[in-house]
Design an enzyme around this catalytic site. Sequence first.
Site, PDB file in Angstrom:
ATOM      1  N   SER A 164     -38.663   5.915 -10.809  1.00  0.00           N
ATOM      2  CA  SER A 164     -39.882   5.934 -11.616  1.00  0.00           C
ATOM      3  C   SER A 164     -40.544   7.316 -11.548  1.00  0.00           C
ATOM      4  O   SER A 164     -39.890   8.314 -11.844  1.00  0.00           O
ATOM      5  CB  SER A 164     -40.815   4.806 -11.158  1.00  0.00           C
ATOM      6  N   ASP A 262     -37.336  -2.777 -19.507  1.00  0.00           N
ATOM      7  CA  ASP A 262     -38.274  -1.840 -18.893  1.00  0.00           C
ATOM      8  C   ASP A 262     -39.003  -1.096 -19.994  1.00  0.00           C
ATOM      9  O   ASP A 262     -38.358  -0.573 -20.921  1.00  0.00           O
ATOM     10  CB  ASP A 262     -37.497  -0.848 -18.018  1.00  0.00           C
ATOM     11  N   HIS A 292     -37.833  -2.911 -14.549  1.00  0.00           N
ATOM     12  CA  HIS A 292     -38.276  -1.795 -13.717  1.00  0.00           C
ATOM     13  C   HIS A 292     -38.344  -2.236 -12.254  1.00  0.00           C
ATOM     14  O   HIS A 292     -38.608  -3.391 -11.947  1.00  0.00           O
ATOM     15  CB  HIS A 292     -39.668  -1.361 -14.187  1.00  0.00           C
TER      16      HIS A 292
END
Length: 319
Positions: A164, A262, A292
Site C-alpha cells: 500500500s 481493491d 486490499h
Amino acid sequence: MSLHPDLAAFLELVEFGRATGKILPMHELSVEQARREFELSAQVLDPDPPQNITVTPLQVPTRDGARLPARLYRAPRSALEGCPVILYFHGGGYVVGSLDSHDRVCRRLALATGHAVLAPAYRLAPEYRFPTALHDAQDSADYLMAQAGALGLAADRIVLAGDSAGATLATLLALAAAQPHPPSAFKPVAQLLFYPVADASVRYGSAQAFGEGYLLESETMDWFYRHYLEREEQKHDWRVSPLLSKPAGALAPAYVSVAQYDPLHDEGLAYAQCLQRGGTAVELRVEQGLTHDFLRMSGVIDGVDGLYRAVAQWLQRQV
C-alpha cells in the site's frame, strides 16, 4: 472471479459489526482510534505467525536528528553472513500502521524467501506530513547501505518492498536510485510492490467499483490524504503519485501484486504498465478473489502462504 469464500464470510462479519454499531469505518475514527484498531486487526487477521524468526531491534538515524525504531528479521536460512535483505515499508496510508501491525508480514517474508528483512518505522501523519515519510525511507536506505556489512547483510543484494503506501515509498526509492544525476550508490536489485498507491491525482474505475465494502474504502483514502498532505495540489507531485514520474530508464525488476477487489486495483495495473513501457522487467500478478491488505490475512484466507511462496520463487530468479 467472485470473492474468495473465506474473505466473503469475513466481510459479512465486518458488515454485521457496522450494522450493529460495533465497528466504524476508519475515516469515522480519530487518528488515535484508527491506529489502535489497525494494531488490533493484526491479531485477528493472522493470530499464529511464524515463531522461528530472530528479531533484532535497531535504531535508524534521520537527517533531522531523530532515530527511527526498526527491526531486523532473520529466519534460519538467512543467518549466514552476506545474505540478501528486503527493506520493507509497512502500509497504512502514512497515518496508521507500525512495526507491530506488519510484524507478521515481515516474519512470513523472511521465512518464505530466506532473505533478511529490515523494517523501519517511518514517521506518520498528521504529526509528520509529506515528505517526512519519504525522507525517513531514504534515510533508512542510506543506513542499510552503511551498516550492511556490520549486520552481516549484502549491500549489493537489497530488495525494496512494501504494501500500500509502503509500496509507494519503495517505488520512490527505486525511481531515485535510477536517476543518473547525481548517481546513487543505492542500487536495489528488485522491487516487491504489493497493492501500491500509485496515483492520487485522479479517481480510477476500481475506486468507484470497490470503494465501499471491501475493507479499504475510497473515503478512507481521502481521509489519509487529508492527514498526509498540506495542500490538495500535492496529489500531483510525483513523490505522492509515482505514476506521474518520468523514469530515466529501466528500474530494478518489479514484482507488482494487486488485488481484484481493491479500489487501488486500476492504478496498480497502470503503474505496472508504466514500468513495462520504460523497459523495467515486471512480474504482474492480479490476486483473484482478494481485497486490499491480503498479505496480513494468513489467519482468515486459506492459501495466503502460497502467495508468499510465489514471491520467494520470483526472488530466487532475481537475487
